[in-house]
Design a protein around this motif. Structure first.
Motif, PDB file in Angstrom:
ATOM      1  N   ASN A 173      52.786  46.293  56.744  1.00  0.00           N
ATOM      2  CA  ASN A 173      53.334  46.926  58.324  1.00  0.00           C
ATOM      3  C   ASN A 173      54.869  46.107  58.451  1.00  0.00           C
ATOM      4  N   THR A 174      55.353  46.825  59.443  1.00  0.00           N
ATOM      5  CA  THR A 174      56.758  46.403  59.687  1.00  0.00           C
ATOM      6  C   THR A 174      56.790  46.578  61.606  1.00  0.00           C
ATOM      7  N   VAL A 175      57.129  45.637  61.969  1.00  0.00           N
ATOM      8  CA  VAL A 175      57.292  45.503  63.397  1.00  0.00           C
ATOM      9  C   VAL A 175      58.906  45.645  63.770  1.00  0.00           C
ATOM     10  N   ARG A 176      59.025  46.667  64.778  1.00  0.00           N
ATOM     11  CA  ARG A 176      60.536  46.977  65.050  1.00  0.00           C
ATOM     12  C   ARG A 176      60.625  47.208  66.625  1.00  0.00           C
ATOM     13  N   PHE A 177      61.575  46.945  67.158  1.00  0.00           N
ATOM     14  CA  PHE A 177      62.033  47.122  68.390  1.00  0.00           C
ATOM     15  C   PHE A 177      62.877  48.451  68.373  1.00  0.00           C
ATOM     16  N   THR A 178      62.621  49.431  69.355  1.00  0.00           N
ATOM     17  CA  THR A 178      63.042  50.689  69.395  1.00  0.00           C
ATOM     18  C   THR A 178      64.786  50.672  69.697  1.00  0.00           C
ATOM     19  N   HIS A 219      65.699  53.548  70.106  1.00  0.00           N
ATOM     20  CA  HIS A 219      65.474  54.908  71.049  1.00  0.00           C
ATOM     21  C   HIS A 219      66.309  55.999  69.928  1.00  0.00           C
ATOM     22  N   GLY A 220      66.578  56.032  68.745  1.00  0.00           N
ATOM     23  CA  GLY A 220      67.186  57.039  67.744  1.00  0.00           C
ATOM     24  C   GLY A 220      66.068  57.933  67.472  1.00  0.00           C
ATOM     25  N   GLU A 221      66.551  58.771  66.518  1.00  0.00           N
ATOM     26  CA  GLU A 221      65.728  59.738  66.038  1.00  0.00           C
ATOM     27  C   GLU A 221      64.564  59.128  65.263  1.00  0.00           C
ATOM     28  N   ARG A 222      64.623  58.248  64.262  1.00  0.00           N
ATOM     29  CA  ARG A 222      63.667  57.715  63.842  1.00  0.00           C
ATOM     30  C   ARG A 222      62.501  57.317  64.643  1.00  0.00           C
ATOM     31  N   PHE A 223      62.783  56.670  65.832  1.00  0.00           N
ATOM     32  CA  PHE A 223      61.888  56.168  66.508  1.00  0.00           C
ATOM     33  C   PHE A 223      60.952  57.493  67.621  1.00  0.00           C
ATOM     34  N   LYS A 224      61.771  58.466  67.618  1.00  0.00           N
ATOM     35  CA  LYS A 224      61.412  59.824  68.184  1.00  0.00           C
ATOM     36  C   LYS A 224      60.161  60.228  67.362  1.00  0.00           C
ATOM     37  N   ALA A 225      60.576  60.438  66.051  1.00  0.00           N
ATOM     38  CA  ALA A 225      59.594  61.061  65.201  1.00  0.00           C
ATOM     39  C   ALA A 225      58.282  59.975  65.059  1.00  0.00           C
ATOM     40  N   LEU A 226      58.484  58.397  65.076  1.00  0.00           N
ATOM     41  CA  LEU A 226      57.449  57.908  65.315  1.00  0.00           C
ATOM     42  C   LEU A 226      56.389  57.932  66.451  1.00  0.00           C
ATOM     43  N   LYS A 227      57.208  58.362  67.535  1.00  0.00           N
ATOM     44  CA  LYS A 227      56.215  58.403  68.763  1.00  0.00           C
ATOM     45  C   LYS A 227      55.330  59.706  68.625  1.00  0.00           C
ATOM     46  N   LYS A 228      55.665  60.496  67.825  1.00  0.00           N
ATOM     47  CA  LYS A 228      55.029  61.802  67.600  1.00  0.00           C
ATOM     48  C   LYS A 228      54.139  61.907  66.449  1.00  0.00           C
ATOM     49  N   PHE A 229      53.864  60.597  65.904  1.00  0.00           N
ATOM     50  CA  PHE A 229      52.967  60.279  64.815  1.00  0.00           C
ATOM     51  C   PHE A 229      51.754  60.866  65.002  1.00  0.00           C
ATOM     52  N   ASP A 230      51.212  61.662  63.888  1.00  0.00           N
ATOM     53  CA  ASP A 230      49.876  62.139  63.906  1.00  0.00           C
ATOM     54  C   ASP A 230      49.399  62.189  62.440  1.00  0.00           C
ATOM     55  N   LEU A 231      48.034  61.887  62.179  1.00  0.00           N
ATOM     56  CA  LEU A 231      47.437  61.706  61.202  1.00  0.00           C
ATOM     57  C   LEU A 231      47.317  62.923  60.313  1.00  0.00           C
ATOM     58  N   ASN A 236      58.441  48.560  74.240  1.00  0.00           N
ATOM     59  CA  ASN A 236      59.631  49.024  73.143  1.00  0.00           C
ATOM     60  C   ASN A 236      59.300  48.333  71.624  1.00  0.00           C
ATOM     61  N   ILE A 237      58.113  48.071  71.415  1.00  0.00           N
ATOM     62  CA  ILE A 237      57.770  47.369  70.132  1.00  0.00           C
ATOM     63  C   ILE A 237      57.150  48.430  69.222  1.00  0.00           C
ATOM     64  N   PHE A 238      57.501  48.701  68.155  1.00  0.00           N
ATOM     65  CA  PHE A 238      56.640  49.712  67.317  1.00  0.00           C
ATOM     66  C   PHE A 238      56.053  48.959  65.966  1.00  0.00           C
ATOM     67  N   ILE A 239      54.628  49.150  65.978  1.00  0.00           N
ATOM     68  CA  ILE A 239      54.035  48.387  64.875  1.00  0.00           C
ATOM     69  C   ILE A 239      53.889  49.510  63.748  1.00  0.00           C
ATOM     70  N   ILE A 240      54.310  49.808  62.479  1.00  0.00           N
ATOM     71  CA  ILE A 240      54.241  50.789  61.776  1.00  0.00           C
ATOM     72  C   ILE A 240      53.459  50.144  60.166  1.00  0.00           C
ATOM     73  N   THR A 241      52.292  50.839  60.353  1.00  0.00           N
ATOM     74  CA  THR A 241      51.340  50.397  59.347  1.00  0.00           C
ATOM     75  C   THR A 241      51.442  51.457  58.235  1.00  0.00           C
ATOM     76  N   TRP A 242      51.393  51.077  56.965  1.00  0.00           N
ATOM     77  CA  TRP A 242      51.371  51.991  55.655  1.00  0.00           C
ATOM     78  C   TRP A 242      50.199  51.693  54.793  1.00  0.00           C
ATOM     79  N   ARG A 243      50.063  52.829  53.941  1.00  0.00           N
ATOM     80  CA  ARG A 243      49.046  52.772  53.104  1.00  0.00           C
ATOM     81  C   ARG A 243      49.497  52.179  51.883  1.00  0.00           C
ATOM     82  N   GLN A 244      48.752  51.072  51.181  1.00  0.00           N
ATOM     83  CA  GLN A 244      49.267  50.344  50.113  1.00  0.00           C
ATOM     84  C   GLN A 244      48.836  51.353  48.844  1.00  0.00           C
TER      85      GLN A 244
END
Length: 81
Positions: free
Chosen positions: A25-30, A32-44, A73-81
Motif C-alpha cells: 500500500n501507499t499512504v498519501r495526503f490529498t 485535491h487533484g484529479e487522481r484523488f477525485k478518481a480514488l474517492k470514486k473507487f469501486d470494486l 485528507n489521508i488516502f490509504i491505497i492498497t493493491w493486489r500483489q
C-alpha cells in the motif's frame, strides 16, 4: 473497458518494499487533484491501477488497486500483489 492508472512517486526504502510486496500500500495526503477525485470514486467493480515510480531511478511497477480507505485528507491505497 479503458484501464485507468494513477501515478505516484515513492522513494527508498519504501519503493523496494512496495515493489517486493512486503508493503502492499501507499499512504498519501490529498492534493485535491484529479487522481484523488478518481480514488474517492473507487469501486470494486471498476479496475483501477496504481503505478509507483522511483523518482531517482525511474524504475516503476503497476498493480491493481483492491481498496482505498480515506481518513480526513489521508488516502490509504492498497493493491493486489
Amino acid at each position: 473497458m479503458k484501464k485507468e492508472t494513477i501515478k505516484f512517486y515513492s522513494i527508498e526504502p519504501f519503493f523496494s518494499k512496495e515493489k517486493s510486496g512486503i508493503k502492499n500500500n501507499t499512504v498519501r495526503f490529498t492534493d485535491h487533484g484529479e487522481r484523488f477525485k478518481a480514488l474517492k470514486k473507487f469501486d470494486l467493480k471498476k479496475e483501477i491501477f496504481v503505478e509507483i515510480i522511483n523518482p531517482n531511478t525511474f524504475e516503476c511497477f503497476t498493480r491493481q488497486i483492491k481498496d482505498v480507505s480515506i481518513y480526513e485528507n489521508i488516502f490509504i491505497i492498497t493493491w493486489r500483489q
